[in-house]
Every structure is written in structure tokens, then in C-alpha cells.
Write a protein that holds these residues in place. Structure first.
Motif, PDB file in Angstrom:
ATOM      1  N   PHE A   1      39.032  48.876  56.414  1.00  0.00           N
ATOM      2  CA  PHE A   1      39.211  50.406  55.834  1.00  0.00           C
ATOM      3  C   PHE A   1      40.531  51.121  56.300  1.00  0.00           C
ATOM      4  N   MET A   2      40.781  50.722  57.484  1.00  0.00           N
ATOM      5  CA  MET A   2      41.913  51.408  57.952  1.00  0.00           C
ATOM      6  C   MET A   2      43.259  50.717  57.479  1.00  0.00           C
ATOM      7  N   GLN A   3      43.365  49.390  56.932  1.00  0.00           N
ATOM      8  CA  GLN A   3      44.360  48.757  56.476  1.00  0.00           C
ATOM      9  C   GLN A   3      44.410  49.304  55.027  1.00  0.00           C
ATOM     10  N   TYR A   4      43.347  49.771  54.453  1.00  0.00           N
ATOM     11  CA  TYR A   4      43.566  50.142  53.002  1.00  0.00           C
ATOM     12  C   TYR A   4      43.768  51.631  53.220  1.00  0.00           C
ATOM     13  N   PHE A   5      43.457  52.533  53.938  1.00  0.00           N
ATOM     14  CA  PHE A   5      44.047  53.823  54.019  1.00  0.00           C
ATOM     15  C   PHE A   5      45.495  53.846  54.520  1.00  0.00           C
ATOM     16  N   LYS A   6      45.966  52.812  55.494  1.00  0.00           N
ATOM     17  CA  LYS A   6      47.323  52.868  55.763  1.00  0.00           C
ATOM     18  C   LYS A   6      48.090  52.557  54.658  1.00  0.00           C
ATOM     19  N   ASP A   7      47.724  51.458  53.954  1.00  0.00           N
ATOM     20  CA  ASP A   7      48.370  51.068  52.629  1.00  0.00           C
ATOM     21  C   ASP A   7      48.499  52.171  51.336  1.00  0.00           C
ATOM     22  N   CYS A   8      47.391  52.519  51.387  1.00  0.00           N
ATOM     23  CA  CYS A   8      47.379  53.182  49.890  1.00  0.00           C
ATOM     24  C   CYS A   8      47.455  54.905  50.220  1.00  0.00           C
ATOM     25  N   TRP A   9      47.229  55.443  51.133  1.00  0.00           N
ATOM     26  CA  TRP A   9      47.062  56.837  51.382  1.00  0.00           C
ATOM     27  C   TRP A   9      48.104  57.236  52.426  1.00  0.00           C
ATOM     28  N   LEU A  10      48.161  56.767  53.570  1.00  0.00           N
ATOM     29  CA  LEU A  10      49.147  57.317  54.556  1.00  0.00           C
ATOM     30  C   LEU A  10      50.568  57.849  54.305  1.00  0.00           C
ATOM     31  N   PRO A  11      50.990  57.076  53.206  1.00  0.00           N
ATOM     32  CA  PRO A  11      52.681  57.366  52.761  1.00  0.00           C
ATOM     33  C   PRO A  11      52.682  58.563  52.147  1.00  0.00           C
ATOM     34  N   LYS A  12      51.443  58.837  51.252  1.00  0.00           N
ATOM     35  CA  LYS A  12      51.670  60.118  50.264  1.00  0.00           C
ATOM     36  C   LYS A  12      50.552  61.074  50.604  1.00  0.00           C
ATOM     37  N   ILE A  13      49.788  61.045  51.849  1.00  0.00           N
ATOM     38  CA  ILE A  13      48.801  61.863  52.192  1.00  0.00           C
ATOM     39  C   ILE A  13      49.398  63.236  52.312  1.00  0.00           C
ATOM     40  N   GLU A  14      50.487  63.503  52.550  1.00  0.00           N
ATOM     41  CA  GLU A  14      51.265  64.941  52.741  1.00  0.00           C
ATOM     42  C   GLU A  14      51.371  65.446  51.313  1.00  0.00           C
ATOM     43  N   MET A  15      51.674  64.589  50.364  1.00  0.00           N
ATOM     44  CA  MET A  15      51.991  65.175  49.060  1.00  0.00           C
ATOM     45  C   MET A  15      50.688  65.632  48.649  1.00  0.00           C
ATOM     46  N   TRP A  16      49.609  64.782  48.854  1.00  0.00           N
ATOM     47  CA  TRP A  16      48.409  65.203  48.126  1.00  0.00           C
ATOM     48  C   TRP A  16      47.908  66.487  48.719  1.00  0.00           C
ATOM     49  N   LEU A  17      47.766  66.661  50.153  1.00  0.00           N
ATOM     50  CA  LEU A  17      47.327  67.775  50.809  1.00  0.00           C
ATOM     51  C   LEU A  17      48.291  68.906  50.489  1.00  0.00           C
ATOM     52  N   THR A  18      49.577  68.638  50.131  1.00  0.00           N
ATOM     53  CA  THR A  18      50.437  69.883  49.741  1.00  0.00           C
ATOM     54  C   THR A  18      50.057  70.370  48.454  1.00  0.00           C
ATOM     55  N   THR A  19      49.804  69.379  47.344  1.00  0.00           N
ATOM     56  CA  THR A  19      49.291  69.986  45.992  1.00  0.00           C
ATOM     57  C   THR A  19      47.968  70.730  46.089  1.00  0.00           C
ATOM     58  N   MET A  20      47.177  69.987  46.845  1.00  0.00           N
ATOM     59  CA  MET A  20      45.776  71.008  47.111  1.00  0.00           C
ATOM     60  C   MET A  20      46.035  72.194  47.745  1.00  0.00           C
ATOM     61  N   ARG A  21      47.068  72.290  48.577  1.00  0.00           N
ATOM     62  CA  ARG A  21      47.324  73.818  49.352  1.00  0.00           C
ATOM     63  C   ARG A  21      47.947  74.636  48.275  1.00  0.00           C
ATOM     64  N   SER A  22      48.712  74.260  47.371  1.00  0.00           N
ATOM     65  CA  SER A  22      49.597  75.033  46.392  1.00  0.00           C
ATOM     66  C   SER A  22      48.955  75.349  45.461  1.00  0.00           C
ATOM     67  N   LEU A  23      47.816  74.596  44.721  1.00  0.00           N
ATOM     68  CA  LEU A  23      47.334  74.857  43.543  1.00  0.00           C
ATOM     69  C   LEU A  23      45.768  75.356  43.817  1.00  0.00           C
ATOM     70  N   PRO A  24      45.188  76.204  42.918  1.00  0.00           N
ATOM     71  CA  PRO A  24      43.758  76.593  43.082  1.00  0.00           C
ATOM     72  C   PRO A  24      43.044  75.336  42.682  1.00  0.00           C
ATOM     73  N   LEU A  25      41.850  75.117  43.418  1.00  0.00           N
ATOM     74  CA  LEU A  25      41.210  73.894  43.385  1.00  0.00           C
ATOM     75  C   LEU A  25      39.695  74.289  42.403  1.00  0.00           C
ATOM     76  N   ALA A  26      39.593  73.185  41.630  1.00  0.00           N
ATOM     77  CA  ALA A  26      38.646  73.201  40.475  1.00  0.00           C
ATOM     78  C   ALA A  26      37.160  73.069  40.908  1.00  0.00           C
ATOM     79  N   SER A  27      36.132  73.388  40.557  1.00  0.00           N
ATOM     80  CA  SER A  27      34.519  73.434  41.045  1.00  0.00           C
ATOM     81  C   SER A  27      34.053  72.157  41.145  1.00  0.00           C
ATOM     82  N   GLN A  28      32.923  71.832  41.635  1.00  0.00           N
ATOM     83  CA  GLN A  28      32.116  70.753  41.650  1.00  0.00           C
ATOM     84  C   GLN A  28      31.678  70.505  40.457  1.00  0.00           C
ATOM     85  N   GLN A  29      31.423  71.640  39.450  1.00  0.00           N
ATOM     86  CA  GLN A  29      30.804  71.564  38.028  1.00  0.00           C
ATOM     87  C   GLN A  29      31.800  70.677  37.080  1.00  0.00           C
TER      88      GLN A  29
END
Length: 715
Positions: A443-471
Motif C-alpha cells: 500500500f505504501m508503494q501505491y500511495f507513494k507513486d499515485c498520491w504523494l506527488p500530488k497530495i498537496e494539490m488535492w488538499l489545497t483544492t479541498m481547502r479552497s472550495l466548499p465540500l459537497a455533502s455525503q448525499q
């Protein structure tokens, strides 16, 4: 007949029939001596019943579509006449206004014309019918609607009957002896065949449909049986391969289905391939459910398995289910290319309803271009977490064998996302997370390859935009599951790498499935289809679980248990309750989906459950936004007053929506609404009311001017 010049002089009619037509109303001439129209006023709430009655007239059954539409917001006019509109819609018979038959023509505003092979067009094609009427919701009296019937006869420009049982040439010689099959009946029959319903059941439903127009007759039943058999044989023999070459086959499909395409750009050395598909039914649903509501983009489906990825535009219907209203097949998500097809889609909607507008647009990809959405749709953008959550959960279960480790990893990933509102460095938290679970190498290899390089971009988008509901996330996820089931069950070799196969699947099986779902829900027919459609989202399945079936760990606050509704001896454990990243041990959740048990536990936690997280990420996002506005250094000016007023208005609307959603009886909500005065003093009148004296003087002056014109003509 006397000509009426004021709408106020026309009485309001409310027929006792459940569905009524123009023959049940008394029509009054409205206008001037030079031009008059047949006019009637009915309650606005009964407009749909009038349209249904007009469609079901025995002498000329048809369907009416919205040709044009305009809207105004209340309070936009300071001065207005009694016949000014709040909403304006032009309904035209679906056999017009164009004529696709021999010698026919298209409107100047149309970009294309569909040719028919037969000398006489099929009954489903346009025949130049001139029957149309206008529905105007009055600005001064929004509870009433004025119906202006411009042309009641179903004839063409030459004055001949152009469709229906009275038209002997509509489908060739002997047309009067054949049963009438309208678009609705044909689409219903096609949908049932595509879904694999037995032919006996399809024939039964088909006969029930045509008997509304033709009555019960042995010959009609025989012809209907032959029609269903022939249609079923055509569908079974139909193939997506119009040509051995995929590109040539797709060009042929585009040429034959221009009315279902809102944008097409063939691939070249400069431009990428883009195909935008939207049927007429999808356009109507987009106008109906998207206006002043939300739209979502489910992007990058099939990026690995399909030749071109698929992007779906979704609206949320009356049950808040995701409904596909457009498909875009392309590999390019660059800003210029996205702007092209978005503008074409917006122009197509505004050609029917100029006042159509979105309230919000949901995205699920942090790399999506948001500038075209803001510039073209002009609405706020929200971010949905369902894609991140699904990807992480599915890979945690797949790559980690220990159940306890799975729960802990998913909980830590949730903390990483919840840290977007803290001052903690997300990059440091991600590295600490990887060090704590360094033994989970796969799992750590998957996380390192697919998410670690762009995790900051995803978290910045979540921080800057309103989040949709679970529904909303659950509705989008339900569509994605259905789409995957429909597309990936094909055993055709090499089909995934053909675009014509993808187009064929979307416009036949998937389109028919959603059409039948909506038809079953609105007409209360096909009970099995309706029940399956209602329970297709985890949110609606969670509403069926009573609060008494949920237990919490009051001591350690680590878990919650939900009793199964099918088997009372089975319980499902939900870890990290109250969080959007809760973990459930049911089979549906272990596939990466948002299950009903998590949603139900979170619903109970929102009722101020002590020791648990009581607010979702979407609510936290709204709270942080309001808190950020409060902390802004604004001087004590009128701009601050305006901001406070808008904030209170927004909070009041949210509170009303919450009350409406939670109320079991709509009467309790209506009784709590503020009282509106409707006395003779006209306290609720927004404009400047014209007095009776003004009406009298205006009428007197108009009469005088008319006399002068007549006298000047005699001289």
C-alpha cells in the motif's frame, strides 16, 4: 365575440377533471381589433395537468415540447402591466415546427436537417405541425397562469392535417387502420427490450399504451404483437459497427444522429477528438432539474480500459438521484477544449430557456479546469470527496491483509484530509503516516507513486472550495456503479477500444435504463423498476434504517453497531463513527463504496452525540467559510451591513431547507411560514399599482384615439 383588452377582466377557470384539455376551457379573445388570441387563465399548479390533457386528445394524440422559455426574478420590475410574465414558455407540438417530410424545410435557426428515406415520414418524425401555445406565469399574480393558444389545429402550413389518426398519409397507405405509436410508447417498449424483459411482458405494456389511443381491438392487438416482435428483432440485429474502421463508423453515426450531438470535433494534427452527446430527453431533464440547482461532472471514467475517457454531466432529479444529461468523450481536458464543449452545451440550453442558470457545479478531480466552469456557467464550484475516499478505501482493503491495520490506515488518511483546516503541514503529516506504516509495503508503494506527488494539490483544492455533502457523493457513486455495470459486462472482443461501441452502449442501454426509471417513478408504473430505482443510492437505503437499530460504544467512543434489516441476527460494525472516513465491515463498503451503515451512523451522530464527531466535512467547510468572513478586517461601513444581510439571508434559506427535509408533514412547514397580507391595501404588491382611475382614463383615451383614426380615414 367581445375582445378583452385586460387580463384582469378574464375569469380564472379550474375544471373539476383531474386532467383537462382545451375543450374543457372557455376561451376568450384577448388583444386588439387587429390581432387577437384565444386566452384562458388557470391556476399555475395545474399547468402540467392541462399539458397532459392536450397530449391525450383522441382526435390528435401527441406530445408537446418546450420550444422557447424565459424567466424573471421576483422584484426585478418596478413598474409592470397586468399581463407581464414571471415565467414564459412556448410549447409546440412535437410534430413541428419543422417538416422533415418530402418538400419540407427546417427553421432558419436550425443548423441541420434530418432526411428520411421514405416518401412519407414516420409518425415520430416532424411534419411541420403549427399547433402551439404559450404559458405565462403572471408577474402580478404568480399563482395564476395565462394560456395563450396561438394555433389549436394540428395542421401544416398548407392547412392539411399532418399527423394523427385523421392523417391518412402519415405512415403510408392504410395509416388510419394502424395503431398509433407515439414517442413515449416507442421509448417505453425499446427500454424494456434493452433491459431484457421477456417479450410477453413487453407486449402487455405496449398494448396497454396504444389502447389509450386506439381502444381494445383484436386487430390492434395483433398489429401490436407484430410491432413488438419486429422492434425486438431490429434491436437484436443492430450493431455498433457501421463500418470496420472505428473512425469511419463513428462519422456515420454522427451523420445519422445530429440531433443527439451538441458538439463534435474530429481528431487532427491540431485539434483533439471531442464528442458531446445529449439526446432531446436529456436536454429536457437538464432544463427541468438543473435550473437553479446543482450539476456534477463525473470525470475520467475508463481512463485505462477505454480508447477515450468518458466524462458525464449529472443533475439531481426529484429524489436527488444523479441523472446523466450529457456525455463527453475526449482525452483532452485542457482549458480551451473544455471551454468549447461547455459553451456549446450552454448555448443549446439557452436556445430553449434563456433564463436557465445553475446554482452550483460539483467536481471530483482536483486537476479539473475550473475557469471555464466559472466563466460559462457563472456559478460557485463545490468539491466532492467520493473519488478520493473510494480510491483509498479500495486499495487499503486490497493491499492490506490485516483488518485492524486497514481500519487504522483509513482513519489516519481521514485525519490527513481533516487537517486542511489546521495549521499543520500536510506534507509532514503524509511522511509521518508513511513512516508509521512502513511495514505495509504494497500500500505504501501505491500511495507513494499515485498520491504523494500530488497530495498537496488535492488538499489545497479541498481547502479552497466548499465540500459537497455525503448525499451528493452517494448519488454520484451510484451512477458510477451503474455505468460500470452496464459497460463492462460486454463480452465483445476488443469492444473497449472502439468509440462506436461506447456511443452505442450509452445511447441505447444506459439511456433506456434511466428513461424507464424516471417514467416508472413519475407514472407509478413498473413497481419493481421504481423500487429498485428509489433504493439505488446508499442515502435512501440509510433512511430505511430506524435509529433504534444503531448502538454506540459509550465507553471508548471507538465504534458503532448497526443491526441488519434483513437478518436481525447480523450486525455491522462501523469504526471511527461520525467521520466521512468511517470504516464498515459490510461487503459493499469493503468494495470501496459509501455504504448505508456509515451514512446512518453519521446521521445519528449529527444529533449532538457526545464523544463523537457531530458535523460532516461539508458542514465544517461551510462553518470555516463563515468564520473566515467574520475574521476579515472590514471597516465599519455599509459594505459590512450588506455582508451581514446576505449572510443572514443565506442562513435562513439553509434553515428552511433543513426544516423541509426533516418534516414528515408539509403542513407543519407551511404553518410556520410568515404571514403575507393580501387585503385591498395590497401590502404584498411589489410594483406600483395602477389605480382604477388610471385604468378608466387610459381606456377613455384609447377609445378617443380609435375614433380619431376612424374619422381621419373617412376624410
Amino acid at each position: 365575440m367581445e375582445i378583452v383588452e385586460s387580463v384582469d377582466s378574464i375569469p380564472v377557470q379550474n375544471p373539476s377533471k383531474e386532467e383537462f384539455s382545451s375543450s374543457d376551457l372557455k376561451w376568450i379573445k384577448f388583444g386588439t381589433e387587429e390581432h387577437q388570441d384565444d386566452v384562458a387563465i388557470i391556476p399555475y399548479a395545474r399547468v402540467d395537468e392541462f399539458i397532459i390533457g392536450e397530449c391525450c386528445r383522441v382526435e390528435c394524440p401527441t406530445r408537446f415540447h418546450i420550444e422557447k422559455g424565459r424567466k424573471r426574478s421576483r422584484g426585478s420590475l418596478k413598474e409592470y402591466k397586468s399581463d407581464e410574465y414571471l415565467e414564459y414558455r412556448l410549447y409546440w407540438c412535437s410534430f413541428g415546427p419543422e417538416n422533415y417530410g418530402e418538400g419540407g424545410s427546417t427553421l432558419p435557426s436550425r443548423r441541420y436537417r434530418l432526411n428520411t428515406r421514405n416518401r412519407a415520414a414516420r409518425p415520430q418524425s416532424m411534419r411541420g405541425c403549427t399547433c402551439h401555445f404559450v404559458v405565462k406565469r403572471l408577474y402580478a399574480r404568480p399563482s395564476l397562469a395565462v394560456i395563450i393558444y396561438n394555433d389549436k389545429r394540428h395542421v401544416n402550413k398548407s392547412g392539411f392535417v399532418c399527423h394523427g389518426p385523421l392523417d391518412g398519409d402519415a405512415i403510408g397507405p392504410g395509416a388510419s387502420k394502424l395503431p398509433y405509436v407515439c414517442d413515449e410508447i416507442q421509448q417505453q417498449t425499446m427500454s424494456l427490450i434493452y433491459l431484457g424483459i421477456p417479450e410477453e411482458n413487453v407486449l402487455q405494456k405496449h398494448i396497454e399504451g396504444i389502447q389509450r389511443y386506439c381502444g381494445s381491438d383484436a386487430k390492434v392487438n395483433n398489429l401490436a404483437s407484430r410491432y413488438v416482435q419486429k422492434l425486438g428483432a431490429i434491436i437484436k440485429r443492430s450493431s455498433h459497427e457501421l463500418d470496420l474502421d472505428d473512425q469511419a463508423s463513428l462519422r456515420m453515426w454522427v451523420e445519422r444522429n445530429k440531433k443527439s450531438i451538441f458538439f463534435y470535433q474530429d481528431s487532427s494534427d491540431v485539434d483533439p477528438f471531442i464528442l458531446g452527446i445529449q439526446t432531446e430527453w436529456q436536454l429536457q431533464q437538464m432544463i427541468r432539474f438543473g435550473d437553479r440547482s446543482l450539476m456534477a461532472a463525473g470525470s475520467t471514467f475508463g481512463i485505462r480500459r477505454l480508447k477515450y475517457p468518458l466524462c458525464t454531466l449529472l443533475v439531481f432529479d426529484s429524489r436527488q438521484h444523479a441523472l446523466p444529461v450529457a456525455w463527453v468523450i475526449t482525452r483532452s481536458f485542457a482549458k480551451p477544449d473544455v471551454s468549447k464543449w461547455m459553451k456549446a452545451l450552454m448555448d443549446r440550453v439557452h436556445a430553449v430557456d434563456t433564463g436557465w442558470k445553475l446554482s452550483g457545479f460539483l467536481i471530483d478531480d482536483a486537476a479539473a479546469e475550473i475557469d471555464p466552469i466559472r466563466s460559462i456557467f457563472g456559478c460557485p464550484i463545490l468539491f466532492s470527496l467520493w473519488r478520493v475516499r473510494r480510491s483509498w478505501l479500495k486499495n487499503v482493503v486490497r493491499k492490506c491483509a490485516n483488518a485492524e491495520v486497514q481500519r487504522e490506515i483509513f482513519k489516519r488518511l481521514g485525519k490527513l484530509v481533516y487537517s486542511i483546516w489546521d495549521e499543520a503541514d500536510s506534507r509532514v503529516m503524509a511522511e509521518e503516516f508513511m513512516q508509521d506504516f512502513v511495514d505495509q509495503t504494497e500500500f505504501m508503494q501505491y500511495f507513494k507513486d499515485c498520491w504523494l506527488p500530488k497530495i498537496e494539490m488535492w488538499l489545497t483544492t479541498m481547502r479552497s472550495l466548499p465540500l459537497a455533502s455525503q448525499q451528493a457523493s452517494g448519488a454520484i457513486e451510484a451512477y458510477r456503479v451503474k455505468l460500470k455495470t452496464k459497460l463492462y459486462d460486454d463480452s465483445h472482443l476488443g469492444a473497449f477500444q472502439r468509440v462506436d461501441w461506447l456511443v452505442h452502449k450509452l445511447t441505447t442501454e444506459l439511456h433506456s435504463s434511466y428513461w424507464l426509471d424516471r417514467y416508472a417513478d413519475e407514472t407509478d408504473s413498473f413497481q419493481n423498476v421504481k423500487d429498485e430505482y428509489i433504493s439505488s443510492t446508499s442515502w435512501h437505503r440509510a433512511l430505511c434504517i430506524p435509529d433504534t437499530a444503531v448502538w454506540f460504544d459509550e465507553k471508548h467512543h471507538l465504534l458503532a453497531k448497526v443491526q441488519s434489516q434483513k437478518d436481525g441476527d447480523v450486525t455491522h460494525v462501523v469504526w471511527n463513527p461520525g467521520s466521512d472516513f468511517a470504516f464498515c465491515d459490510c461487503s459493499w463498503s469493503l468494495q470501496g463504496n459509501l455504504c448505508k451503515h456509515i451514512i446512518k451512523v453519521n446521521m445519528v451522530c449529527e444529533n449532538n452525540r457526545e464523544g463523537y464527531q457531530t458535523s460532516s466535512m461539508s458542514l465544517n467547510s461551510l462553518s470555516r467559510l463563515l468564520l473566515h468572513l467574520c475574521r476579515k478586517p472590514v471597516d465599519d461601513s455599509m459594505e459590512l451591513d450588506k455582508a451581514v444581510a446576505w449572510t443572514h439571508q443565506m442562513l435562513d434559506r439553509i434553515q428552511r431547507l433543513i426544516e423541509l427535509d426533516r418534516a414528515e408533514n408539509i403542513g407543519s412547514v407551511v404553518n410556520n411560514l410568515p404571514l403575507k397580507w393580501v387585503s385591498k391595501k395590497r401590502r404584498s404588491f411589489c410594483g406600483k399599482p395602477t389605480t382604477r382611475l388610471t385604468h378608466t382614463v387610459a381606456a377613455h383615451c384609447k377609445t378617443k384615439s380609435r375614433k380619431r383614426k376612424r374619422l381621419s380615414g373617412l376624410r
